[in-house]
Design a protein around this motif. Structure first.
Motif, PDB file in Angstrom:
ATOM      1  N   LEU A  19     -90.516  52.274 -68.840  1.00  0.00           N
ATOM      2  CA  LEU A  19     -91.002  53.554 -68.319  1.00  0.00           C
ATOM      3  C   LEU A  19     -92.263  54.007 -69.068  1.00  0.00           C
ATOM      4  O   LEU A  19     -93.218  54.506 -68.475  1.00  0.00           O
ATOM      5  CB  LEU A  19     -89.913  54.620 -68.447  1.00  0.00           C
ATOM      6  CG  LEU A  19     -88.715  54.474 -67.484  1.00  0.00           C
ATOM      7  CD1 LEU A  19     -87.625  55.479 -67.828  1.00  0.00           C
ATOM      8  CD2 LEU A  19     -89.178  54.645 -66.039  1.00  0.00           C
ATOM      9  N   ARG A  20     -92.228  53.816 -70.369  1.00  0.00           N
ATOM     10  CA  ARG A  20     -93.428  54.203 -71.151  1.00  0.00           C
ATOM     11  C   ARG A  20     -94.646  53.380 -70.760  1.00  0.00           C
ATOM     12  O   ARG A  20     -95.764  53.904 -70.639  1.00  0.00           O
ATOM     13  CB  ARG A  20     -93.142  54.048 -72.655  1.00  0.00           C
ATOM     14  CG  ARG A  20     -92.183  55.120 -73.170  1.00  0.00           C
ATOM     15  CD  ARG A  20     -91.881  54.857 -74.632  1.00  0.00           C
ATOM     16  NE  ARG A  20     -91.010  55.923 -75.151  1.00  0.00           N
ATOM     17  CZ  ARG A  20     -90.466  55.888 -76.371  1.00  0.00           C
ATOM     18  NH1 ARG A  20     -90.722  54.836 -77.184  1.00  0.00           N
ATOM     19  NH2 ARG A  20     -89.674  56.870 -76.768  1.00  0.00           N
ATOM     20  N   ARG A  21     -94.418  52.043 -70.604  1.00  0.00           N
ATOM     21  CA  ARG A  21     -95.551  51.191 -70.203  1.00  0.00           C
ATOM     22  C   ARG A  21     -96.055  51.592 -68.835  1.00  0.00           C
ATOM     23  O   ARG A  21     -97.271  51.609 -68.580  1.00  0.00           O
ATOM     24  CB  ARG A  21     -95.111  49.719 -70.204  1.00  0.00           C
ATOM     25  CG  ARG A  21     -95.096  49.096 -71.593  1.00  0.00           C
ATOM     26  CD  ARG A  21     -95.081  47.582 -71.496  1.00  0.00           C
ATOM     27  NE  ARG A  21     -93.886  47.098 -70.800  1.00  0.00           N
ATOM     28  CZ  ARG A  21     -92.734  46.796 -71.405  1.00  0.00           C
ATOM     29  NH1 ARG A  21     -92.625  46.939 -72.726  1.00  0.00           N
ATOM     30  NH2 ARG A  21     -91.693  46.357 -70.713  1.00  0.00           N
ATOM     31  N   ALA A  22     -95.163  51.934 -67.952  1.00  0.00           N
ATOM     32  CA  ALA A  22     -95.571  52.318 -66.597  1.00  0.00           C
ATOM     33  C   ALA A  22     -96.406  53.599 -66.649  1.00  0.00           C
ATOM     34  O   ALA A  22     -97.434  53.719 -65.969  1.00  0.00           O
ATOM     35  CB  ALA A  22     -94.347  52.490 -65.705  1.00  0.00           C
ATOM     36  N   ARG A  23     -95.908  54.597 -67.433  1.00  0.00           N
ATOM     37  CA  ARG A  23     -96.681  55.839 -67.530  1.00  0.00           C
ATOM     38  C   ARG A  23     -98.052  55.583 -68.153  1.00  0.00           C
ATOM     39  O   ARG A  23     -99.061  56.132 -67.710  1.00  0.00           O
ATOM     40  CB  ARG A  23     -95.900  56.859 -68.375  1.00  0.00           C
ATOM     41  CG  ARG A  23     -94.744  57.508 -67.607  1.00  0.00           C
ATOM     42  CD  ARG A  23     -94.283  58.778 -68.304  1.00  0.00           C
ATOM     43  NE  ARG A  23     -93.801  58.522 -69.654  1.00  0.00           N
ATOM     44  CZ  ARG A  23     -92.510  58.264 -69.914  1.00  0.00           C
ATOM     45  NH1 ARG A  23     -91.602  58.228 -68.938  1.00  0.00           N
ATOM     46  NH2 ARG A  23     -92.121  58.040 -71.147  1.00  0.00           N
ATOM     47  N   ARG A  24     -98.111  54.733 -69.198  1.00  0.00           N
ATOM     48  CA  ARG A  24     -99.389  54.431 -69.832  1.00  0.00           C
ATOM     49  C   ARG A  24    -100.334  53.735 -68.868  1.00  0.00           C
ATOM     50  O   ARG A  24    -101.531  54.038 -68.805  1.00  0.00           O
ATOM     51  CB  ARG A  24     -99.155  53.569 -71.083  1.00  0.00           C
ATOM     52  CG  ARG A  24    -100.444  53.337 -71.883  1.00  0.00           C
ATOM     53  CD  ARG A  24    -100.157  52.718 -73.230  1.00  0.00           C
ATOM     54  NE  ARG A  24     -99.567  51.401 -73.076  1.00  0.00           N
ATOM     55  CZ  ARG A  24     -98.312  51.093 -73.393  1.00  0.00           C
ATOM     56  NH1 ARG A  24     -97.490  52.035 -73.878  1.00  0.00           N
ATOM     57  NH2 ARG A  24     -97.821  49.868 -73.226  1.00  0.00           N
ATOM     58  N   ASN A  25     -99.804  52.798 -68.108  1.00  0.00           N
ATOM     59  CA  ASN A  25    -100.645  52.087 -67.136  1.00  0.00           C
ATOM     60  C   ASN A  25    -101.175  53.023 -66.068  1.00  0.00           C
ATOM     61  O   ASN A  25    -102.310  52.871 -65.597  1.00  0.00           O
ATOM     62  CB  ASN A  25     -99.848  50.948 -66.505  1.00  0.00           C
ATOM     63  CG  ASN A  25     -99.548  49.833 -67.501  1.00  0.00           C
ATOM     64  OD1 ASN A  25    -100.260  49.680 -68.498  1.00  0.00           O
ATOM     65  ND2 ASN A  25     -98.494  49.043 -67.243  1.00  0.00           N
ATOM     66  N   ARG A  26    -100.298  53.990 -65.652  1.00  0.00           N
ATOM     67  CA  ARG A  26    -100.782  54.942 -64.646  1.00  0.00           C
ATOM     68  C   ARG A  26    -101.923  55.796 -65.207  1.00  0.00           C
ATOM     69  O   ARG A  26    -102.905  56.076 -64.518  1.00  0.00           O
ATOM     70  CB  ARG A  26     -99.610  55.824 -64.173  1.00  0.00           C
ATOM     71  CG  ARG A  26     -98.663  55.112 -63.226  1.00  0.00           C
ATOM     72  CD  ARG A  26     -97.757  56.119 -62.510  1.00  0.00           C
ATOM     73  NE  ARG A  26     -96.915  56.846 -63.458  1.00  0.00           N
ATOM     74  CZ  ARG A  26     -95.719  56.433 -63.832  1.00  0.00           C
ATOM     75  NH1 ARG A  26     -95.218  55.276 -63.361  1.00  0.00           N
ATOM     76  NH2 ARG A  26     -94.999  57.140 -64.667  1.00  0.00           N
ATOM     77  N   ARG A  27    -101.795  56.215 -66.508  1.00  0.00           N
ATOM     78  CA  ARG A  27    -102.880  57.019 -67.117  1.00  0.00           C
ATOM     79  C   ARG A  27    -104.168  56.199 -67.205  1.00  0.00           C
ATOM     80  O   ARG A  27    -105.254  56.693 -66.923  1.00  0.00           O
ATOM     81  CB  ARG A  27    -102.451  57.501 -68.505  1.00  0.00           C
ATOM     82  CG  ARG A  27    -101.434  58.641 -68.459  1.00  0.00           C
ATOM     83  CD  ARG A  27    -101.369  59.341 -69.812  1.00  0.00           C
ATOM     84  NE  ARG A  27    -100.947  58.429 -70.872  1.00  0.00           N
ATOM     85  CZ  ARG A  27     -99.679  58.249 -71.235  1.00  0.00           C
ATOM     86  NH1 ARG A  27     -98.702  58.899 -70.592  1.00  0.00           N
ATOM     87  NH2 ARG A  27     -99.371  57.436 -72.219  1.00  0.00           N
ATOM     88  N   ARG A  30    -105.736  56.007 -63.878  1.00  0.00           N
ATOM     89  CA  ARG A  30    -106.452  57.237 -63.508  1.00  0.00           C
ATOM     90  C   ARG A  30    -107.790  57.331 -64.231  1.00  0.00           C
ATOM     91  O   ARG A  30    -108.798  57.734 -63.667  1.00  0.00           O
ATOM     92  CB  ARG A  30    -105.564  58.438 -63.847  1.00  0.00           C
ATOM     93  CG  ARG A  30    -104.412  58.641 -62.858  1.00  0.00           C
ATOM     94  CD  ARG A  30    -103.845  60.068 -62.971  1.00  0.00           C
ATOM     95  NE  ARG A  30    -103.304  60.319 -64.303  1.00  0.00           N
ATOM     96  CZ  ARG A  30    -102.048  60.091 -64.642  1.00  0.00           C
ATOM     97  NH1 ARG A  30    -101.195  59.571 -63.750  1.00  0.00           N
ATOM     98  NH2 ARG A  30    -101.615  60.355 -65.854  1.00  0.00           N
TER      99      ARG A  30
END
Length: 301
Positions: A19-27, A30
Motif C-alpha cells: 500500500l505504501r509503495r502504491a501511494r508513493r508511486n501515485r504521488r 502526479r
C-alpha cells in the motif's frame, strides 16, 4: 499455534508495504504529470538562448572594446614615441623661456599623456610675473605653453616696495637691486594697514595715481616724474625724479588734470634755467582761482 500466529502478521506487513509503495508511486506519477516533457524543456531552452543572444553578443563586444582600450592606454602611456622631447614657450617678455620651462616642472622624457595640463598651468600661474598660462599637448611628444605676463605700472610703498599692475593690484615685492621698477613712478601715501583693511579701495586710489601720472607724462617737456603722493585729504602731489621739485595739484587733480598741467607748462616755460633750478614747489591747488599759480624758490615764495 506459533506458526498460525506469525503468518498473518507477516502478510499484514507485506500488504502495508505494498500500500505504501502504491501511494508513493501515485504521488510520483502526479509529480511527473506536472513536469514538462523533455522536448518542451529543450524548446524553452532554445527560445531563451535566442532571446539572450543579443545581450551576450553585446557583453562580448564591450569586453573586447574594454580590453582593446586597456591595451591602447597601456601603449600610449608607455611608448617612447610619446615621451616629452620639447616644451615650446610663447608670450615671454620679461621671463626667459628656460625659466618658464623650469616653472612648468615637466621632466623631459615624461610620457605626454601623463602630463596634466591643468596642473602645469596652476604651477606656472603661481609665479607672480605670470598673469595667465595655457598648456596643451602637441602630439606626439611636445607641450605648447603660452603665457601672458603681468606688466608693472608703478612701484607702491606699502611698508615695503611692491610692483603694481595697471589695475592697481600689487603682485610682488620689488627687487630694486635687480632693476625691477626702473622708470616707474612710485606711489606713496597708502598705509599697509589701509590696504589690508580695504584692498579694493586702496587699489582704486592706486589707479587714480596712475591716471594722474599718465596725464603728466604725456608731455616730454616736463621734468621726469618720480613720485605720486596721495595725501590723507586726497590731495595729490607730484615729485620730479631728477630735481627737488614738487607740484601740488590738490584734491581736484583728477577732475581736470590736463588743465592744471597746462597751467604748469605755461609757468615752467616762463622760468629761465636758473629759476627752474631754484624752483622747489609749484602750487596748482588754488580751488578758488585755478588760474593762479605760485612758485616757491629755495624755501621762499
Amino acid at each position: 499455534m506459533p506458526r498460525a500466529a506469525t503468518r498473518p502478521t507477516t502478510e499484514a506487513r507485506r500488504r502495508v508495504r505494498r500500500l505504501r509503495r502504491a501511494r508513493r508511486n501515485r504521488r510520483i506519477k502526479r509529480w511527473r504529470d506536472h513536469l514538462p516533457s523533455a522536448s518542451a524543456v529543450a524548446a524553452a531552452a532554445r527560445r531563451a538562448g535566442r532571446r539572450a543572444l543579443p545581450g551576450l553578443v553585446a557583453v562580448a563586444v564591450m569586453a573586447a572594446v574594454a580590453g582593446a582600450a586597456a591595451l591602447a592606454v597601456g601603449w600610449l602611456t608607455q611608448s617612447p614615441r610619446f615621451a616629452v622631447a620639447a616644451i615650446r614657450v610663447s608670450g615671454c617678455e620679461r621671463l626667459r623661456p628656460d625659466r618658464v620651462r623650469a616653472l612648468a616642472g615637466v621632466i623631459p622624457g615624461t610620457n605626454v599623456f601623463r602630463v596634466d595640463p591643468d596642473q602645469v598651468r596652476r604651477r606656472l600661474e603661481r609665479d607672480p610675473w605670470i598673469a595667465r598660462a595655457d598648456v596643451a599637448r602637441r602630439l606626439p611628444n611636445a607641450l605648447d605653453v603660452s603665457i601672458v605676463e603681468r606688466r608693472a605700472a608703478a612701484v607702491v610703498e606699502l611698508g615695503a616696495l611692491y610692483l603694481a599692475d595697471a589695475d592697481g593690484r600689487p603682485f610682488k615685492r620689488a627687487a630694486i637691486d635687480r632693476g625691477e621698477g626702473r622708470g616707474l613712478p612710485v606711489v606713496t601715501g597708502i598705509a599697509r594697514t589701509e590696504y589690508l583693511a580695504d584692498p579694493a579701495g586702496a587699489q582704486a586710489r592706486i589707479r587714480r595715481a596712475l591716471a594722474i601720472a599718465d596725464a603728466y607724462r604725456r608731455s616730454a617737456d616736463r621734468p621726469p616724474l618720480g613720485e605720486v603722493h596721495l595725501g590723507p585729504d586726497d590731495g595729490v602731489t607730484l615729485f620730479a625724479y631728477d630735481r627737488p621739485l614738487a607740484l601740488r595739484l590738490g584734491t581736484a587733480a583728477d577732475r581736470q588734470p590736463d588743465d592744471r598741467l597746462a597751467a604748469f607748462d605755461a609757468a615752467w616755460r616762463a622760468l629761465d634755467p636758473d629759476e627752474r633750478a631754484g624752483a622747489r614747489i609749484v602750487f596748482l591747488d588754488n580751488e578758488t582761482n585755478p588760474n593762479r599759480i605760485t612758485v616757491r624758490f629755495g624755501g621762499t615764495n
